[in-house]
Design a protein around this motif. Structure first.
Motif, mmCIF file in Angstrom:
data_model
loop_
_atom_site.group_PDB
_atom_site.id
_atom_site.type_symbol
_atom_site.label_atom_id
_atom_site.label_comp_id
_atom_site.label_asym_id
_atom_site.label_seq_id
_atom_site.Cartn_x
_atom_site.Cartn_y
_atom_site.Cartn_z
ATOM 1 N N GLY A 259 -6.570 -2.610 -1.062
ATOM 2 C CA GLY A 259 -7.008 -3.600 -0.085
ATOM 3 C C GLY A 259 -8.323 -3.279 0.582
ATOM 4 N N ASP A 260 -9.066 -2.324 0.045
ATOM 5 C CA ASP A 260 -10.299 -1.917 0.707
ATOM 6 C C ASP A 260 -11.559 -2.530 0.110
ATOM 7 O OD1 ASP A 260 -8.960 -0.222 2.480
ATOM 8 O OD2 ASP A 260 -8.937 1.407 1.026
ATOM 9 N N PRO B 102 -9.444 -16.663 1.165
ATOM 10 C CA PRO B 102 -9.617 -15.425 0.398
ATOM 11 C C PRO B 102 -8.458 -14.461 0.637
ATOM 12 C CG PRO B 102 -11.584 -15.933 1.689
ATOM 13 C CD PRO B 102 -10.507 -16.851 2.163
ATOM 14 N N ILE B 103 -7.952 -13.929 -0.456
ATOM 15 C CA ILE B 103 -6.834 -12.985 -0.400
ATOM 16 C C ILE B 103 -7.128 -11.862 -1.392
ATOM 17 C CG2 ILE B 103 -4.394 -12.672 -1.047
ATOM 18 C CD1 ILE B 103 -4.665 -14.144 1.591
ATOM 19 N N LYS B 104 -6.820 -10.639 -0.975
ATOM 20 C CA LYS B 104 -6.954 -9.519 -1.911
ATOM 21 C C LYS B 104 -5.704 -9.515 -2.792
ATOM 22 C CE LYS B 104 -10.000 -7.155 1.212
ATOM 23 N NZ LYS B 104 -10.369 -5.988 2.005
ATOM 24 N N ASP C 92 -10.311 -5.762 7.746
ATOM 25 C CA ASP C 92 -11.475 -6.616 7.510
ATOM 26 C C ASP C 92 -11.027 -8.073 7.450
ATOM 27 O OD1 ASP C 92 -10.998 -7.506 4.605
ATOM 28 O OD2 ASP C 92 -10.828 -5.344 4.447
ATOM 29 N N ARG C 93 -12.019 -8.998 7.366
ATOM 30 C CA ARG C 93 -11.719 -10.423 7.478
ATOM 31 C C ARG C 93 -10.700 -10.882 6.439
ATOM 32 N NH1 ARG C 93 -11.008 -15.300 7.331
ATOM 33 N NH2 ARG C 93 -12.039 -16.864 8.596
ATOM 34 N N THR C 94 -10.895 -10.508 5.181
ATOM 35 C CA THR C 94 -9.962 -10.952 4.144
ATOM 36 C C THR C 94 -8.581 -10.356 4.363
ATOM 37 O OG1 THR C 94 -11.795 -11.142 2.572
ATOM 38 C CG2 THR C 94 -9.579 -11.117 1.662
ATOM 39 N N ALA C 95 -8.522 -9.096 4.711
ATOM 40 C CA ALA C 95 -7.218 -8.464 4.959
ATOM 41 C C ALA C 95 -6.506 -9.146 6.123
ATOM 42 C CB ALA C 95 -7.401 -6.977 5.234
ATOM 43 N N ARG C 96 -7.280 -9.566 7.130
ATOM 44 C CA ARG C 96 -6.664 -10.220 8.290
ATOM 45 C C ARG C 96 -6.088 -11.595 7.939
ATOM 46 N NH1 ARG C 96 -11.222 -7.910 10.928
ATOM 47 N NH2 ARG C 96 -12.348 -9.888 10.969
ATOM 48 N N ASN C 97 -6.503 -12.151 6.815
ATOM 49 C CA ASN C 97 -5.878 -13.396 6.371
ATOM 50 C C ASN C 97 -4.419 -13.177 5.998
ATOM 51 O OD1 ASN C 97 -8.330 -14.698 6.674
ATOM 52 N ND2 ASN C 97 -8.902 -14.502 4.521
ATOM 53 N N GLN C 98 -4.061 -11.945 5.729
ATOM 54 C CA GLN C 98 -2.692 -11.610 5.342
ATOM 55 C C GLN C 98 -1.926 -10.869 6.433
ATOM 56 O OE1 GLN C 98 -3.585 -9.960 1.209
ATOM 57 N NE2 GLN C 98 -1.374 -10.229 1.215
ATOM 58 N N GLN D 185 -18.050 -8.091 5.111
ATOM 59 C CA GLN D 185 -17.549 -6.732 5.294
ATOM 60 C C GLN D 185 -16.269 -6.478 4.499
ATOM 61 O OE1 GLN D 185 -17.283 -6.553 9.532
ATOM 62 N NE2 GLN D 185 -19.314 -5.665 9.787
ATOM 63 N N SER D 186 -15.679 -7.537 3.982
ATOM 64 C CA SER D 186 -14.434 -7.387 3.215
ATOM 65 C C SER D 186 -14.674 -6.940 1.783
ATOM 66 C CB SER D 186 -13.679 -8.725 3.192
ATOM 67 O OG SER D 186 -13.365 -9.144 4.497
ATOM 68 N N GLN E 179 -21.826 -11.747 8.191
ATOM 69 C CA GLN E 179 -21.592 -10.302 8.183
ATOM 70 C C GLN E 179 -20.100 -9.992 8.258
ATOM 71 O OE1 GLN E 179 -24.305 -8.305 10.767
ATOM 72 N NE2 GLN E 179 -23.234 -6.353 10.633
ATOM 73 N N GLU E 180 -19.398 -10.718 9.130
ATOM 74 C CA GLU E 180 -17.959 -10.473 9.284
ATOM 75 C C GLU E 180 -17.234 -10.707 7.961
ATOM 76 O OE1 GLU E 180 -16.003 -13.102 11.996
ATOM 77 O OE2 GLU E 180 -14.033 -12.345 11.423
ATOM 78 N N TRP E 181 -17.549 -11.796 7.294
ATOM 79 C CA TRP E 181 -16.844 -12.115 6.041
ATOM 80 C C TRP E 181 -17.208 -11.124 4.936
ATOM 81 C CZ3 TRP E 181 -14.213 -16.833 4.137
ATOM 82 C CH2 TRP E 181 -13.694 -17.607 5.189
ATOM 83 N N THR F 211 0.823 -1.217 0.000
ATOM 84 C CA THR F 211 0.000 0.000 0.000
ATOM 85 C C THR F 211 0.856 1.265 0.000
ATOM 86 O OG1 THR F 211 -1.753 -1.108 1.209
ATOM 87 C CG2 THR F 211 -1.775 1.273 1.270
ATOM 88 N N THR G 222 -10.499 -10.167 -5.013
ATOM 89 C CA THR G 222 -10.326 -11.332 -4.140
ATOM 90 C C THR G 222 -10.193 -12.626 -4.949
ATOM 91 O OG1 THR G 222 -11.639 -10.242 -2.425
ATOM 92 C CG2 THR G 222 -11.363 -12.641 -2.233
ATOM 93 N N ILE H 192 -15.719 -1.132 9.924
ATOM 94 C CA ILE H 192 -14.384 -1.313 9.366
ATOM 95 C C ILE H 192 -13.711 0.052 9.359
ATOM 96 C CG2 ILE H 192 -13.053 -1.995 7.309
ATOM 97 C CD1 ILE H 192 -14.576 -4.329 8.399
#
Lengths: 278, 168
Positions: free
Chosen positions: B48-49, B61-63, A102-108, B131-132, B127-129, A42, B54, A189
Protein backbone atom coordinates in the motif's frame (compact mmCIF):
# COMPACT_ATOMS: atom_id res chain seq x y z
CA UNK A 1 -1.40 -11.01 -1.13
CA UNK A 2 -2.84 -12.91 1.79
CA UNK A 3 -0.82 -16.11 2.32
CA UNK A 4 -3.64 -18.11 3.93
CA UNK A 5 -7.32 -18.73 3.31
CA UNK A 6 -10.23 -17.02 4.95
CA UNK A 7 -13.94 -16.72 4.30
CA UNK A 8 -15.44 -13.30 3.68
CA UNK A 9 -18.79 -12.23 5.13
CA UNK A 10 -20.72 -9.03 4.52
CA UNK A 11 -23.55 -8.62 7.05
CA UNK A 12 -26.30 -6.10 6.39
CA UNK A 13 -27.08 -5.25 10.01
CA UNK A 14 -25.50 -4.99 13.44
CA UNK A 15 -27.43 -8.01 14.66
CA UNK A 16 -26.32 -10.10 11.69
CA UNK A 17 -22.69 -9.10 12.22
CA UNK A 18 -22.76 -10.05 15.89
CA UNK A 19 -24.53 -13.35 15.16
CA UNK A 20 -21.94 -14.16 12.51
CA UNK A 21 -19.12 -13.39 14.89
CA UNK A 22 -20.55 -15.63 17.61
CA UNK A 23 -21.10 -18.53 15.20
CA UNK A 24 -17.66 -18.21 13.60
CA UNK A 25 -15.99 -17.89 16.99
CA UNK A 26 -17.74 -21.05 18.18
CA UNK A 27 -16.40 -22.84 15.08
CA UNK A 28 -12.87 -21.78 15.94
CA UNK A 29 -12.49 -19.42 12.95
CA UNK A 30 -11.05 -16.55 15.04
CA UNK A 31 -13.08 -14.00 13.03
CA UNK A 32 -11.95 -10.42 12.55
CA UNK A 33 -14.15 -7.43 11.87
CA UNK A 34 -13.03 -5.88 8.61
CA UNK A 35 -13.25 -2.17 7.75
CA UNK A 36 -11.07 -0.84 4.96
CA UNK A 37 -8.95 -3.96 5.22
CA UNK A 38 -5.61 -2.26 4.65
CA UNK A 39 -4.10 -3.26 7.97
CA UNK A 40 -5.50 -6.80 7.94
CA UNK A 41 -4.12 -7.41 4.44
CA UNK A 42 -0.75 -5.83 5.25
CA UNK A 43 -0.26 -7.66 8.52
CA UNK A 44 -1.50 -10.94 7.01
CA UNK A 45 1.19 -10.73 4.36
CA UNK A 46 3.77 -10.21 7.09
CA UNK A 47 2.45 -13.11 9.15
CA UNK A 48 1.31 -10.84 11.96
CA UNK A 49 -2.42 -11.51 11.59
CA UNK A 50 -4.18 -14.79 11.10
CA UNK A 51 -7.87 -15.58 10.76
CA UNK A 52 -10.18 -18.00 9.01
CA UNK A 53 -12.99 -15.44 8.57
CA UNK A 54 -13.41 -11.70 8.10
CA UNK A 55 -16.67 -9.82 8.67
CA UNK A 56 -16.89 -6.71 6.49
CA UNK A 57 -18.65 -3.83 8.27
CA UNK A 58 -19.18 -1.58 5.28
CA UNK A 59 -22.73 -2.74 4.42
CA UNK A 60 -24.10 -2.02 7.90
CA UNK A 61 -26.14 1.19 7.56
CA UNK A 62 -25.40 2.47 11.08
CA UNK A 63 -21.67 2.19 10.39
CA UNK A 64 -22.03 4.38 7.29
CA UNK A 65 -23.92 7.30 8.89
CA UNK A 66 -22.49 10.78 8.49
CA UNK A 67 -24.83 13.24 10.17
CA UNK A 68 -23.02 16.56 10.31
CA UNK A 69 -26.08 18.66 11.14
CA UNK A 70 -27.20 16.94 14.33
CA UNK A 71 -26.04 17.55 17.89
CA UNK A 72 -24.12 15.43 18.59
CA UNK A 73 -22.81 14.91 15.10
CA UNK A 74 -22.70 11.24 14.22
CA UNK A 75 -19.84 9.56 12.37
CA UNK A 76 -20.14 5.94 11.27
CA UNK A 77 -17.13 3.75 11.94
CA UNK A 78 -17.06 2.51 8.33
CA UNK A 79 -16.71 5.99 6.84
CA UNK A 80 -13.44 6.30 4.99
CA UNK A 81 -10.99 8.95 6.13
CA UNK A 82 -11.41 10.62 2.73
CA UNK A 83 -15.17 10.84 3.29
CA UNK A 84 -14.53 12.44 6.69
CA UNK A 85 -12.02 14.90 5.27
CA UNK A 86 -14.25 15.93 2.37
CA UNK A 87 -17.34 16.35 4.55
CA UNK A 88 -15.28 18.09 7.26
CA UNK A 89 -17.87 17.83 10.05
CA UNK A 90 -15.21 18.21 12.77
CA UNK A 91 -12.20 20.26 11.65
CA UNK A 92 -9.80 18.88 14.27
CA UNK A 93 -10.66 15.33 13.22
CA UNK A 94 -10.28 16.37 9.58
CA UNK A 95 -6.75 17.58 10.27
CA UNK A 96 -5.89 14.32 12.02
CA UNK A 97 -7.45 12.15 9.31
CA UNK A 98 -5.76 14.06 6.51
CA UNK A 99 -2.34 13.22 7.93
CA UNK A 100 -2.92 9.45 8.05
CA UNK A 101 -1.17 7.47 5.28
CA UNK A 102 -1.73 8.97 1.80
CA UNK A 103 -4.72 10.18 -0.23
CA UNK A 104 -5.38 6.90 -2.04
CA UNK A 105 -4.95 4.83 1.12
CA UNK A 106 -7.39 7.14 2.91
CA UNK A 107 -10.02 6.20 0.34
CA UNK A 108 -10.01 2.80 2.03
CA UNK A 109 -8.93 3.34 5.64
CA UNK A 110 -11.96 3.73 7.88
CA UNK A 111 -12.44 5.73 11.05
CA UNK A 112 -13.14 2.54 13.00
CA UNK A 113 -10.15 0.81 11.50
CA UNK A 114 -7.81 3.64 12.43
CA UNK A 115 -9.14 3.69 16.01
CA UNK A 116 -8.92 -0.06 16.48
CA UNK A 117 -5.82 -0.88 14.46
CA UNK A 118 -2.86 -2.86 15.72
CA UNK A 119 -0.49 -0.26 14.29
CA UNK A 120 -0.29 1.84 17.37
CA UNK A 121 -0.41 5.44 16.19
CA UNK A 122 -4.25 5.51 15.90
CA UNK A 123 -4.09 9.25 15.29
CA UNK A 124 -7.80 9.92 14.81
CA UNK A 125 -8.22 8.93 18.46
CA UNK A 126 -6.39 12.10 19.55
CA UNK A 127 -9.09 14.42 18.24
CA UNK A 128 -11.81 12.29 19.81
CA UNK A 129 -10.02 12.12 23.18
CA UNK A 130 -9.61 15.88 23.51
CA UNK A 131 -13.20 16.45 22.33
CA UNK A 132 -14.42 13.81 24.83
CA UNK A 133 -16.50 12.16 22.16
CA UNK A 134 -18.89 9.28 22.77
CA UNK A 135 -18.44 5.93 21.14
CA UNK A 136 -21.20 3.48 20.23
CA UNK A 137 -20.17 -0.15 20.50
CA UNK A 138 -22.04 -3.30 19.51
CA UNK A 139 -21.33 -6.85 20.56
CA UNK A 140 -22.76 -10.06 21.93
CA UNK A 141 -24.20 -8.18 24.93
CA UNK A 142 -25.98 -5.57 22.81
CA UNK A 143 -25.29 -1.96 21.91
CA UNK A 144 -23.75 0.44 24.42
CA UNK A 145 -22.49 4.01 24.41
CA UNK A 146 -19.54 5.31 26.44
CA UNK A 147 -17.26 8.30 26.62
CA UNK A 148 -14.21 7.36 24.56
CA UNK A 149 -11.97 8.57 27.37
CA UNK A 150 -13.36 5.81 29.61
CA UNK A 151 -12.61 3.10 27.04
CA UNK A 152 -9.41 4.23 25.38
CA UNK A 153 -6.41 3.31 27.47
CA UNK A 154 -3.54 2.95 24.99
CA UNK A 155 -6.08 1.23 22.76
CA UNK A 156 -9.84 0.79 22.75
CA UNK A 157 -10.76 -1.68 25.46
CA UNK A 158 -13.27 -3.80 23.56
CA UNK A 159 -14.47 -7.23 24.60
CA UNK A 160 -14.19 -10.14 22.19
CA UNK A 161 -16.89 -9.79 19.54
CA UNK A 162 -17.45 -6.06 20.05
CA UNK A 163 -17.00 -3.51 17.30
CA UNK A 164 -17.29 0.27 16.94
CA UNK A 165 -20.52 1.39 15.27
CA UNK A 166 -20.36 5.16 15.57
CA UNK A 167 -18.62 8.14 17.09
CA UNK A 168 -20.70 11.01 18.46
CA UNK A 169 -19.16 14.44 18.96
CA UNK A 170 -21.05 17.15 20.80
CA UNK A 171 -21.41 20.26 18.70
CA UNK A 172 -19.81 22.67 21.16
CA UNK A 173 -16.61 20.61 21.01
CA UNK A 174 -16.53 20.85 17.22
CA UNK A 175 -16.39 24.63 17.42
CA UNK A 176 -13.72 25.01 20.12
CA UNK A 177 -10.33 26.55 19.25
CA UNK A 178 -7.90 23.77 18.45
CA UNK A 179 -4.41 22.84 17.35
CA UNK A 180 -3.13 19.87 15.39
CA UNK A 181 0.33 19.12 14.12
CA UNK A 182 2.10 15.99 12.97
CA UNK A 183 5.87 16.15 12.80
CA UNK A 184 7.66 13.40 10.88
CA UNK A 185 11.34 12.58 10.50
CA UNK A 186 11.11 13.65 6.88
CA UNK A 187 8.57 14.05 4.09
CA UNK A 188 4.83 14.42 4.28
CA UNK A 189 3.78 10.76 4.35
CA UNK A 190 4.52 8.35 7.13
CA UNK A 191 4.36 7.71 10.82
CA UNK A 192 4.94 10.55 13.27
CA UNK A 193 7.81 11.48 15.48
CA UNK A 194 5.16 13.36 17.41
CA UNK A 195 1.53 14.20 16.72
CA UNK A 196 -0.34 16.58 19.00
CA UNK A 197 -4.05 17.36 18.98
CA UNK A 198 -5.22 19.99 21.43
CA UNK A 199 -8.22 22.16 22.10
CA UNK A 200 -9.18 24.78 24.62
CA UNK A 201 -12.43 24.48 26.53
CA UNK A 202 -13.38 26.94 29.27
CA UNK A 203 -9.77 28.17 29.42
CA UNK A 204 -8.55 24.61 29.95
CA UNK A 205 -6.25 23.00 27.42
CA UNK A 206 -6.88 19.38 26.48
CA UNK A 207 -3.98 17.67 24.70
CA UNK A 208 -3.42 14.19 23.30
CA UNK A 209 -0.31 12.68 21.76
CA UNK A 210 0.77 9.98 19.35
CA UNK A 211 4.23 8.93 18.22
CA UNK A 212 5.88 9.72 21.55
CA UNK A 213 5.05 6.41 23.18
CA UNK A 214 4.03 3.07 21.65
CA UNK A 215 0.42 4.11 22.22
CA UNK A 216 -1.60 7.32 21.94
CA UNK A 217 -2.45 9.02 25.20
CA UNK A 218 -4.20 11.88 26.90
CA UNK A 219 -2.90 12.40 30.44
CA UNK A 220 -4.44 14.31 33.35
CA UNK A 221 -0.95 14.86 34.81
CA UNK A 222 0.34 16.32 31.57
CA UNK A 223 -2.67 18.61 31.23
CA UNK A 224 -2.36 19.75 34.87
CA UNK A 225 1.13 21.04 34.10
CA UNK A 226 0.07 22.62 30.80
CA UNK A 227 -2.74 24.47 32.55
CA UNK A 228 -0.74 25.61 35.58
CA UNK A 229 -0.72 29.31 34.72
CA UNK A 230 1.11 30.26 37.92
CA UNK A 231 4.28 29.21 36.10
CA UNK A 232 5.87 30.52 32.91
CA UNK A 233 5.02 28.64 29.73
CA UNK A 234 8.48 27.14 29.31
CA UNK A 235 8.27 25.55 32.77
CA UNK A 236 4.74 24.31 32.13
CA UNK A 237 5.86 22.68 28.89
CA UNK A 238 8.93 21.06 30.41
CA UNK A 239 6.94 19.74 33.35
CA UNK A 240 4.32 18.38 30.94
CA UNK A 241 6.95 16.58 28.86
CA UNK A 242 8.56 15.17 32.02
CA UNK A 243 5.16 13.77 32.97
CA UNK A 244 4.69 11.84 29.73
CA UNK A 245 3.98 8.16 30.30
CA UNK A 246 6.74 5.69 29.58
CA UNK A 247 8.32 4.18 27.57
CA UNK A 248 9.28 6.89 25.11
CA UNK A 249 9.81 5.48 21.62
CA UNK A 250 13.46 5.16 20.71
CA UNK A 251 13.95 3.79 17.20
CA UNK A 252 15.30 4.51 13.73
CA UNK A 253 12.71 7.26 13.24
CA UNK A 254 13.94 9.20 16.23
CA UNK A 255 15.62 8.79 19.59
CA UNK A 256 13.63 9.20 22.79
CA UNK A 257 15.43 12.47 23.59
CA UNK A 258 14.70 13.85 20.13
CA UNK A 259 11.03 12.93 20.31
CA UNK A 260 10.73 14.73 23.67
CA UNK A 261 12.53 17.74 22.21
CA UNK A 262 10.11 17.81 19.26
CA UNK A 263 7.14 17.36 21.58
CA UNK A 264 8.24 20.37 23.64
CA UNK A 265 8.59 22.50 20.52
CA UNK A 266 5.17 21.48 19.30
CA UNK A 267 3.63 22.16 22.69
CA UNK A 268 5.03 25.68 22.53
CA UNK A 269 3.37 26.09 19.12
CA UNK A 270 0.14 24.67 20.54
CA UNK A 271 0.07 27.02 23.53
CA UNK A 272 0.80 30.00 21.32
CA UNK A 273 -1.92 29.07 18.82
CA UNK A 274 -4.41 28.55 21.64
CA UNK A 275 -3.79 32.06 22.93
CA UNK A 276 -1.48 31.34 25.84
CA UNK A 277 1.27 33.80 26.76
CA UNK A 278 4.64 32.36 25.78
CA UNK B 1 -23.01 -20.09 6.69
CA UNK B 2 -20.90 -20.86 3.59
CA UNK B 3 -17.70 -22.65 4.59
CA UNK B 4 -15.70 -22.65 1.35
CA UNK B 5 -12.86 -20.16 0.90
CA UNK B 6 -13.13 -20.11 -2.91
CA UNK B 7 -15.97 -18.49 -4.76
CA UNK B 8 -17.23 -17.35 -8.15
CA UNK B 9 -17.14 -13.60 -8.58
CA UNK B 10 -18.81 -11.57 -11.31
CA UNK B 11 -16.77 -8.41 -11.73
CA UNK B 12 -17.46 -5.39 -13.91
CA UNK B 13 -14.13 -4.34 -15.38
CA UNK B 14 -13.58 -1.72 -18.05
CA UNK B 15 -17.22 -1.93 -19.11
CA UNK B 16 -17.22 -5.71 -19.41
CA UNK B 17 -18.63 -8.41 -17.16
CA UNK B 18 -15.94 -10.94 -16.17
CA UNK B 19 -16.49 -14.11 -14.17
CA UNK B 20 -13.70 -15.61 -12.14
CA UNK B 21 -13.33 -18.37 -9.57
CA UNK B 22 -10.88 -17.26 -6.94
CA UNK B 23 -9.92 -17.31 -3.29
CA UNK B 24 -12.06 -15.13 -1.04
CA UNK B 25 -8.79 -13.92 0.49
CA UNK B 26 -7.34 -12.88 -2.86
CA UNK B 27 -6.55 -9.25 -3.48
CA UNK B 28 -7.95 -7.43 -6.48
CA UNK B 29 -4.42 -6.96 -7.82
CA UNK B 30 -3.75 -10.66 -8.31
CA UNK B 31 -7.23 -11.42 -9.63
CA UNK B 32 -6.76 -8.72 -12.28
CA UNK B 33 -3.30 -9.92 -13.24
CA UNK B 34 -3.27 -13.69 -12.73
CA UNK B 35 -6.91 -14.61 -13.29
CA UNK B 36 -7.95 -12.06 -15.89
CA UNK B 37 -4.68 -11.22 -17.65
CA UNK B 38 -4.95 -7.50 -17.02
CA UNK B 39 -1.24 -7.06 -16.40
CA UNK B 40 -1.21 -3.30 -16.87
CA UNK B 41 -1.85 -3.02 -13.14
CA UNK B 42 1.59 -3.43 -11.58
CA UNK B 43 2.58 -5.19 -8.36
CA UNK B 44 5.06 -3.03 -6.50
CA UNK B 45 5.50 -2.96 -2.76
CA UNK B 46 2.36 -5.06 -2.05
CA UNK B 47 2.15 -2.94 1.08
CA UNK B 48 0.00 0.00 0.00
CA UNK B 49 2.95 2.35 -0.19
CA UNK B 50 4.00 2.74 -3.83
CA UNK B 51 0.72 3.16 -5.74
CA UNK B 52 1.87 1.13 -8.77
CA UNK B 53 -1.23 -1.07 -8.48
CA UNK B 54 -3.76 1.77 -8.36
CA UNK B 55 -7.07 1.13 -10.15
CA UNK B 56 -10.41 2.90 -9.97
CA UNK B 57 -13.32 1.37 -8.09
CA UNK B 58 -16.50 3.33 -8.79
CA UNK B 59 -14.22 6.11 -9.98
CA UNK B 60 -12.19 6.25 -6.75
CA UNK B 61 -8.46 5.42 -6.78
CA UNK B 62 -7.75 2.27 -4.79
CA UNK B 63 -4.52 0.40 -4.22
CA UNK B 64 -5.52 -2.98 -5.58
CA UNK B 65 -2.95 -4.79 -3.42
CA UNK B 66 -4.91 -3.59 -0.39
CA UNK B 67 -8.44 -4.53 -1.47
CA UNK B 68 -9.99 -7.96 -1.71
CA UNK B 69 -11.45 -8.77 -5.12
CA UNK B 70 -14.62 -9.96 -3.42
CA UNK B 71 -15.19 -6.46 -2.06
CA UNK B 72 -15.57 -5.10 -5.59
CA UNK B 73 -18.57 -7.23 -6.60
CA UNK B 74 -21.28 -4.87 -7.87
CA UNK B 75 -18.82 -2.04 -8.44
CA UNK B 76 -17.28 -0.64 -11.60
CA UNK B 77 -13.56 -1.34 -11.86
CA UNK B 78 -11.36 0.58 -14.28
CA UNK B 79 -7.80 -0.48 -15.00
CA UNK B 80 -5.21 1.12 -17.23
CA UNK B 81 -6.46 -1.12 -20.05
CA UNK B 82 -9.82 0.65 -19.75
CA UNK B 83 -8.46 4.10 -20.51
CA UNK B 84 -8.20 5.24 -24.13
CA UNK B 85 -7.10 8.64 -25.36
CA UNK B 86 -7.49 10.40 -22.05
CA UNK B 87 -5.85 13.79 -21.67
CA UNK B 88 -3.46 12.50 -19.04
CA UNK B 89 -2.20 9.67 -21.26
CA UNK B 90 -1.35 12.11 -24.03
CA UNK B 91 0.16 14.57 -21.58
CA UNK B 92 2.43 11.86 -20.14
CA UNK B 93 3.77 11.16 -23.63
CA UNK B 94 4.19 14.83 -24.49
CA UNK B 95 6.12 15.55 -21.31
CA UNK B 96 8.07 12.25 -21.21
CA UNK B 97 6.67 11.85 -17.72
CA UNK B 98 8.22 8.40 -17.24
CA UNK B 99 11.50 6.60 -17.57
CA UNK B 100 11.20 2.87 -16.86
CA UNK B 101 7.41 3.20 -16.93
CA UNK B 102 6.65 0.72 -14.16
CA UNK B 103 4.86 3.24 -11.97
CA UNK B 104 3.10 4.89 -14.89
CA UNK B 105 -0.22 2.96 -14.88
CA UNK B 106 -0.72 3.72 -11.20
CA UNK B 107 0.05 7.40 -11.69
CA UNK B 108 -2.24 7.61 -14.71
CA UNK B 109 -5.17 6.01 -12.89
CA UNK B 110 -4.78 8.28 -9.88
CA UNK B 111 -4.38 11.42 -11.96
CA UNK B 112 -7.29 10.48 -14.22
CA UNK B 113 -9.52 10.32 -11.13
CA UNK B 114 -8.09 13.61 -9.87
CA UNK B 115 -8.95 15.32 -13.14
CA UNK B 116 -12.45 13.85 -13.20
CA UNK B 117 -13.19 14.75 -9.57
CA UNK B 118 -11.28 18.02 -9.28
CA UNK B 119 -11.00 19.65 -12.71
CA UNK B 120 -10.02 22.87 -10.94
CA UNK B 121 -7.42 21.23 -8.71
CA UNK B 122 -4.92 23.68 -7.25
CA UNK B 123 -1.26 22.99 -6.48
CA UNK B 124 -1.93 21.65 -2.99
CA UNK B 125 -4.63 19.28 -4.24
CA UNK B 126 -2.34 17.98 -6.98
CA UNK B 127 0.43 17.49 -4.46
CA UNK B 128 -1.85 15.73 -1.99
CA UNK B 129 -3.11 13.27 -4.59
CA UNK B 130 0.27 12.56 -6.16
CA UNK B 131 1.85 11.77 -2.80
CA UNK B 132 0.11 8.41 -3.11
CA UNK B 133 2.41 7.27 -5.91
CA UNK B 134 6.16 6.74 -5.98
CA UNK B 135 8.38 6.99 -9.06
CA UNK B 136 11.80 5.47 -8.41
CA UNK B 137 13.11 7.15 -11.58
CA UNK B 138 12.06 10.45 -9.99
CA UNK B 139 10.17 11.84 -12.98
CA UNK B 140 8.17 14.03 -10.67
CA UNK B 141 8.74 17.34 -12.43
CA UNK B 142 7.58 15.92 -15.74
CA UNK B 143 4.61 14.21 -14.11
CA UNK B 144 3.54 17.46 -12.49
CA UNK B 145 3.78 19.23 -15.84
CA UNK B 146 1.68 16.50 -17.44
CA UNK B 147 -0.97 16.81 -14.73
CA UNK B 148 -1.23 20.55 -15.22
CA UNK B 149 -1.52 20.19 -18.98
CA UNK B 150 -4.21 17.53 -18.64
CA UNK B 151 -6.14 19.69 -16.19
CA UNK B 152 -5.97 22.55 -18.64
CA UNK B 153 -7.14 20.26 -21.43
CA UNK B 154 -10.05 19.15 -19.28
CA UNK B 155 -10.98 22.74 -18.55
CA UNK B 156 -10.95 23.77 -22.17
CA UNK B 157 -12.32 20.40 -23.24
CA UNK B 158 -9.63 20.22 -25.92
CA UNK B 159 -7.56 17.07 -25.83
CA UNK B 160 -4.00 17.22 -27.15
CA UNK B 161 -3.91 15.43 -30.49
CA UNK B 162 -1.48 12.67 -31.49
CA UNK B 163 0.02 15.11 -34.00
CA UNK B 164 1.40 17.18 -31.17
CA UNK B 165 3.45 14.37 -29.67
CA UNK B 166 7.09 15.39 -29.64
CA UNK B 167 9.66 12.87 -30.76
CA UNK B 168 13.42 12.85 -30.46
Amino acid sequence: MVPFEFAYYRPQSIAEAVAMFIELEQKGKRPLYYGGGTEIITLSRLGLVSTAAVIDMKAIPECRVLDADSDPLVLGAALSLTELVEANPFPLLTKAAKEVADRTARNQITLGGNLCGQIFYRETALALLVAEADIVIAGPNGVRQSRINDLFHQHLQLSRGEFVVQIKVRRFAVELPHFHHKRRKQGEIGYPLVTIAALKKDETIHAAFSGVCPFPFRSAKVEAHLNDRRRPATERIQAAVNAFPRPILHDIEGSADYRLFVAAQLLEDALRELGETI
Amino acid sequence: MEETTKCELVLHINGEQRTVITRQAETLLFVLRDELGLTGTKPGCLNGDCGACTVLVNGTPIKSCMMLAIETVGKEITTIEGLRDTPIQHAFVRHFAFQCGYCTPGFIMNIHALIEQHPNADQSTIQEWLQSNICRCTSYQEIEAAVKEALQAKKTDIQPSHNRISRV
